[in-house]
Design a protein around this motif. Structure first.
Motif, PDB file in Angstrom:
ATOM      1  N   UNK A  69     -21.556  45.336  21.907  1.00 35.72           N
ATOM      2  CA  UNK A  69     -20.976  43.996  21.859  1.00 35.72           C
ATOM      3  C   UNK A  69     -21.332  43.141  23.068  1.00 35.72           C
ATOM      4  N   UNK A  70     -22.341  43.546  23.815  1.00 36.01           N
ATOM      5  CA  UNK A  70     -22.845  42.725  24.913  1.00 36.01           C
ATOM      6  C   UNK A  70     -23.780  41.696  24.282  1.00 36.01           C
ATOM      7  N   UNK A  71     -23.226  40.598  23.816  1.00 37.23           N
ATOM      8  CA  UNK A  71     -23.955  39.647  22.967  1.00 37.23           C
ATOM      9  C   UNK A  71     -25.204  39.036  23.602  1.00 37.23           C
ATOM     10  N   UNK A  72     -25.205  38.680  24.878  1.00 35.37           N
ATOM     11  CA  UNK A  72     -26.412  38.079  25.449  1.00 35.37           C
ATOM     12  C   UNK A  72     -27.652  38.976  25.382  1.00 35.37           C
ATOM     13  N   UNK A  73     -27.460  40.277  25.387  1.00 32.66           N
ATOM     14  CA  UNK A  73     -28.620  41.175  25.369  1.00 32.66           C
ATOM     15  C   UNK A  73     -29.467  40.996  24.108  1.00 32.66           C
ATOM     16  N   UNK A  74     -28.858  40.500  23.041  1.00 33.60           N
ATOM     17  CA  UNK A  74     -29.587  40.332  21.780  1.00 33.60           C
ATOM     18  C   UNK A  74     -30.581  39.180  21.821  1.00 33.60           C
ATOM     19  N   UNK A  75     -30.475  38.348  22.835  1.00 30.44           N
ATOM     20  CA  UNK A  75     -31.439  37.251  22.993  1.00 30.44           C
ATOM     21  C   UNK A  75     -32.121  37.332  24.364  1.00 30.44           C
ATOM     22  N   UNK A  76     -32.168  38.556  24.917  1.00 27.84           N
ATOM     23  CA  UNK A  76     -32.895  38.793  26.153  1.00 27.84           C
ATOM     24  C   UNK A  76     -32.217  38.313  27.419  1.00 27.84           C
ATOM     25  N   UNK A  77     -30.905  38.141  27.390  1.00 29.33           N
ATOM     26  CA  UNK A  77     -30.169  37.681  28.566  1.00 29.33           C
ATOM     27  C   UNK A  77     -29.271  38.799  29.080  1.00 29.33           C
ATOM     28  N   UNK A  78     -28.851  38.666  30.324  1.00 28.80           N
ATOM     29  CA  UNK A  78     -27.985  39.671  30.925  1.00 28.80           C
ATOM     30  C   UNK A  78     -26.597  39.099  31.154  1.00 28.80           C
ATOM     31  N   UNK A  79     -25.623  39.992  31.205  1.00 25.94           N
ATOM     32  CA  UNK A  79     -24.257  39.551  31.483  1.00 25.94           C
ATOM     33  C   UNK A  79     -23.632  40.488  32.511  1.00 25.94           C
ATOM     34  N   UNK A  80     -22.790  39.903  33.350  1.00 19.18           N
ATOM     35  CA  UNK A  80     -22.112  40.708  34.364  1.00 19.18           C
ATOM     36  C   UNK A  80     -20.605  40.463  34.369  1.00 19.18           C
ATOM     37  N   UNK A  81     -20.121  39.660  33.444  1.00 21.35           N
ATOM     38  CA  UNK A  81     -18.687  39.382  33.387  1.00 21.35           C
ATOM     39  C   UNK A  81     -18.233  39.325  31.932  1.00 21.35           C
ATOM     40  N   UNK A  82     -16.918  39.399  31.752  1.00 22.30           N
ATOM     41  CA  UNK A  82     -16.360  39.337  30.393  1.00 22.30           C
ATOM     42  C   UNK A  82     -16.746  38.039  29.697  1.00 22.30           C
ATOM     43  N   UNK A  83     -16.618  36.916  30.391  1.00 24.68           N
ATOM     44  CA  UNK A  83     -16.918  35.626  29.749  1.00 24.68           C
ATOM     45  C   UNK A  83     -18.400  35.531  29.391  1.00 24.68           C
ATOM     46  N   UNK A  84     -19.274  36.109  30.182  1.00 22.30           N
ATOM     47  CA  UNK A  84     -20.698  36.104  29.832  1.00 22.30           C
ATOM     48  C   UNK A  84     -20.957  36.952  28.589  1.00 22.30           C
ATOM     49  N   UNK A  85     -20.223  38.053  28.436  1.00 20.52           N
ATOM     50  CA  UNK A  85     -20.416  38.930  27.276  1.00 20.52           C
ATOM     51  C   UNK A  85     -20.060  38.231  25.967  1.00 20.52           C
ATOM     52  N   UNK A  86     -19.245  37.181  26.028  1.00 17.32           N
ATOM     53  CA  UNK A  86     -18.890  36.438  24.818  1.00 17.32           C
ATOM     54  C   UNK A  86     -20.077  35.637  24.284  1.00 17.32           C
ATOM     55  N   UNK A  87     -21.072  35.397  25.140  1.00 13.67           N
ATOM     56  CA  UNK A  87     -22.227  34.594  24.753  1.00 13.67           C
ATOM     57  C   UNK A  87     -22.039  33.105  24.965  1.00 13.67           C
ATOM     58  N   UNK A  88     -20.807  32.661  25.168  1.00  9.64           N
ATOM     59  CA  UNK A  88     -20.529  31.225  25.243  1.00  9.64           C
ATOM     60  C   UNK A  88     -21.134  30.546  26.461  1.00  9.64           C
ATOM     61  N   UNK A  89     -21.181  31.229  27.577  1.00 10.62           N
ATOM     62  CA  UNK A  89     -21.763  30.650  28.793  1.00 10.62           C
ATOM     63  C   UNK A  89     -23.213  30.250  28.516  1.00 10.62           C
ATOM     64  N   UNK A  90     -23.932  31.127  27.837  1.00 12.42           N
ATOM     65  CA  UNK A  90     -25.343  30.854  27.560  1.00 12.42           C
ATOM     66  C   UNK A  90     -25.518  29.775  26.498  1.00 12.42           C
ATOM     67  N   UNK A  91     -24.633  29.729  25.530  1.00  9.58           N
ATOM     68  CA  UNK A  91     -24.656  28.646  24.549  1.00  9.58           C
ATOM     69  C   UNK A  91     -24.448  27.307  25.245  1.00  9.58           C
ATOM     70  N   UNK A  92     -23.459  27.246  26.117  1.00 10.91           N
ATOM     71  CA  UNK A  92     -23.192  25.995  26.856  1.00 10.91           C
ATOM     72  C   UNK A  92     -24.390  25.593  27.705  1.00 10.91           C
ATOM     73  N   UNK A  93     -24.968  26.553  28.401  1.00 10.40           N
ATOM     74  CA  UNK A  93     -26.147  26.242  29.230  1.00 10.40           C
ATOM     75  C   UNK A  93     -27.306  25.761  28.360  1.00 10.40           C
ATOM     76  N   UNK A  94     -27.462  26.367  27.184  1.00  5.37           N
ATOM     77  CA  UNK A  94     -28.530  25.941  26.272  1.00  5.37           C
ATOM     78  C   UNK A  94     -28.325  24.527  25.762  1.00  5.37           C
ATOM     79  N   UNK A  95     -27.095  24.148  25.503  1.00  6.15           N
ATOM     80  CA  UNK A  95     -26.798  22.797  25.046  1.00  6.15           C
ATOM     81  C   UNK A  95     -27.056  21.798  26.157  1.00  6.15           C
ATOM     82  N   UNK A  96     -26.592  22.110  27.349  1.00  7.40           N
ATOM     83  CA  UNK A  96     -26.790  21.199  28.491  1.00  7.40           C
ATOM     84  C   UNK A  96     -28.276  21.036  28.789  1.00  7.40           C
ATOM     85  N   UNK A  97     -29.027  22.114  28.682  1.00  9.20           N
ATOM     86  CA  UNK A  97     -30.472  22.086  28.962  1.00  9.20           C
ATOM     87  C   UNK A  97     -31.211  21.183  27.984  1.00  9.20           C
ATOM     88  N   UNK A  98     -30.726  21.118  26.754  1.00 12.44           N
ATOM     89  CA  UNK A  98     -31.393  20.316  25.731  1.00 12.44           C
ATOM     90  C   UNK A  98     -31.155  18.862  26.003  1.00 12.44           C
TER      91      UNK A  98
END
Length: 98
Positions: A69-98
């Motif tokens: 259930x370490x969701x970021x690993x499925x798209x080649x990303x790493x996580x070190x905290x509970x909130x990162x494991x949710x995948x939402x941090x990376x979704x937010x960063x991806x939206x801001x980057x766009x």
């Protein structure tokens, strides 16, 4: 992935299926981020949860402590905290980057 059923569903296959669907409607380089909205919400609002919700959060934390259930690993990303494991941090960063 809040309705994900590990015995039936496959995260890698789901991501690939979504990528195909999004490409089919014209997106050239889609970014698909697996996320758990419930887990992210509960973590971000843990100070306002009632006792039953805190019990549910404990169960979800236990589930997400497993590597599956370490969701970021499925798209080649790493996580070190509970909130990162949710995948939402990376979704937010991806939206801001766009």
């Amino acid at each position: 992935l809040d309705a994900f059923n590990r015995s039936v569903d496959n995260i890698d296959e789901m991501i690939q299926d979504y990528m195909k669907e999004v490409k089919a409607i014209g997106f050239k380089n889609p970014q698909v981020y697996p996320v758990s909205a419930i887990y992210a919400f509960m973590l971000r609002h843990s100070n306002n949860l009632d006792e039953d919700e805190l019990d549910e959060l404990d169960l979800i934390k236990k589930r997400f402590s497993k590597d599956f259930y370490n969701l970021p690993k499925y798209v080649g990303l790493e996580s070190s905290s509970d909130i990162e494991r949710t995948g939402f941090i990376y979704l937010e960063k991806g939206i801001i980057k766009q």
